[in-house]
Design a protein around this motif. Structure first.
Motif, short mmCIF file in Angstrom:
data_model
loop_
_atom_site.label_atom_id
_atom_site.label_comp_id
_atom_site.label_asym_id
_atom_site.label_seq_id
_atom_site.Cartn_x
_atom_site.Cartn_y
_atom_site.Cartn_z
N PRO A 1 0.84 -1.21 0.00
CA PRO A 1 0.00 0.00 0.00
C PRO A 1 0.87 1.26 0.00
N ALA A 2 0.32 2.36 -0.47
CA ALA A 2 1.08 3.60 -0.65
C ALA A 2 1.72 4.09 0.65
N MET A 3 1.00 4.04 1.76
CA MET A 3 1.54 4.53 3.03
C MET A 3 2.76 3.71 3.47
N LYS A 4 2.69 2.40 3.30
CA LYS A 4 3.81 1.54 3.68
C LYS A 4 5.02 1.80 2.77
N LYS A 5 4.78 1.99 1.48
CA LYS A 5 5.86 2.32 0.56
C LYS A 5 6.53 3.63 0.96
N GLN A 6 5.70 4.63 1.26
CA GLN A 6 6.22 5.94 1.61
C GLN A 6 7.06 5.87 2.90
N ILE A 7 6.59 5.15 3.89
CA ILE A 7 7.32 5.05 5.15
C ILE A 7 8.64 4.30 4.96
N LEU A 8 8.62 3.21 4.22
CA LEU A 8 9.87 2.47 3.96
C LEU A 8 10.86 3.32 3.18
N THR A 9 10.37 4.08 2.21
CA THR A 9 11.24 4.95 1.43
C THR A 9 11.87 6.01 2.31
N MET A 10 11.05 6.62 3.16
CA MET A 10 11.58 7.66 4.05
C MET A 10 12.58 7.09 5.06
N LEU A 11 12.34 5.89 5.53
CA LEU A 11 13.23 5.27 6.52
C LEU A 11 14.54 4.81 5.90
N PHE A 12 14.45 4.06 4.81
CA PHE A 12 15.63 3.38 4.29
C PHE A 12 16.33 4.11 3.15
N VAL A 13 15.61 4.87 2.35
CA VAL A 13 16.23 5.58 1.25
C VAL A 13 16.66 6.98 1.69
N LEU A 14 15.72 7.71 2.29
CA LEU A 14 16.02 9.07 2.73
C LEU A 14 16.68 9.10 4.11
#
Length: 133
Positions: free
Chosen positions: A80-93
């Motif tokens: 889901p979009a929220m989970k993608k966004q949180i993982l991106t913010m945590l691990f990529v950013l």
């Protein structure tokens, strides 16, 4: 003359205090700004031969790492979009959970919960039990 020297010493002390606090704030702002915006290079400035390329085994088939990478990409796309966004913010950013919570308008505990659920879904998808919403 004693009064003028004392007044000048007081002014010198006030100026020195002001200058020290100014230097402290400038240093603090500089360090804060540099930690937020690490040095980056535009993709246009990088030569094509410096990009990573996928290694292919001699028989022409991709190795197992490439397969796992594709599988991970597909599993991530199904989140889901929220989970993608949180993982991106945590691990990529590499953002802190507190900062993510403030940007998304949710609690820090929600960020941790969403991360945990997303990682469980990814693990399950990579183990072969594809899970969809």
């Amino acid at each position: 003359m004693c009064g003028k020297e004392q007044e000048r010493d007081e002014l010198r002390a006030m100026f020195t205090g002001w200058l020290e606090s100014l230097a402290y704030r400038v240093r603090k702002n500089y360090l804060r700004d540099n930690s937020r915006n690490p040095l980056s290079v535009s993709l246009d400035e990088i030569a094509e031969d410096q990009f990573a390329v996928h290694d292919v085994q001699r028989n022409g088939e991709p190795d197992s790492f490439d397969f796992e990478e594709e599988q991970l990409s597909a599993a991530f796309a199904n989140l889901p979009a929220m989970k993608k966004q949180i993982l991106t913010m945590l691990f990529v950013l590499e953002m802190e959970p507190e900062k993510i919570a403030s940007e998304l308008g949710c609690t820090v505990q929600n960020v941790y919960n969403q991360r945990s659920l997303a990682l469980k879904r990814l693990r399950k998808a990579l183990e072969g039990g594809e899970e969809h919403d």
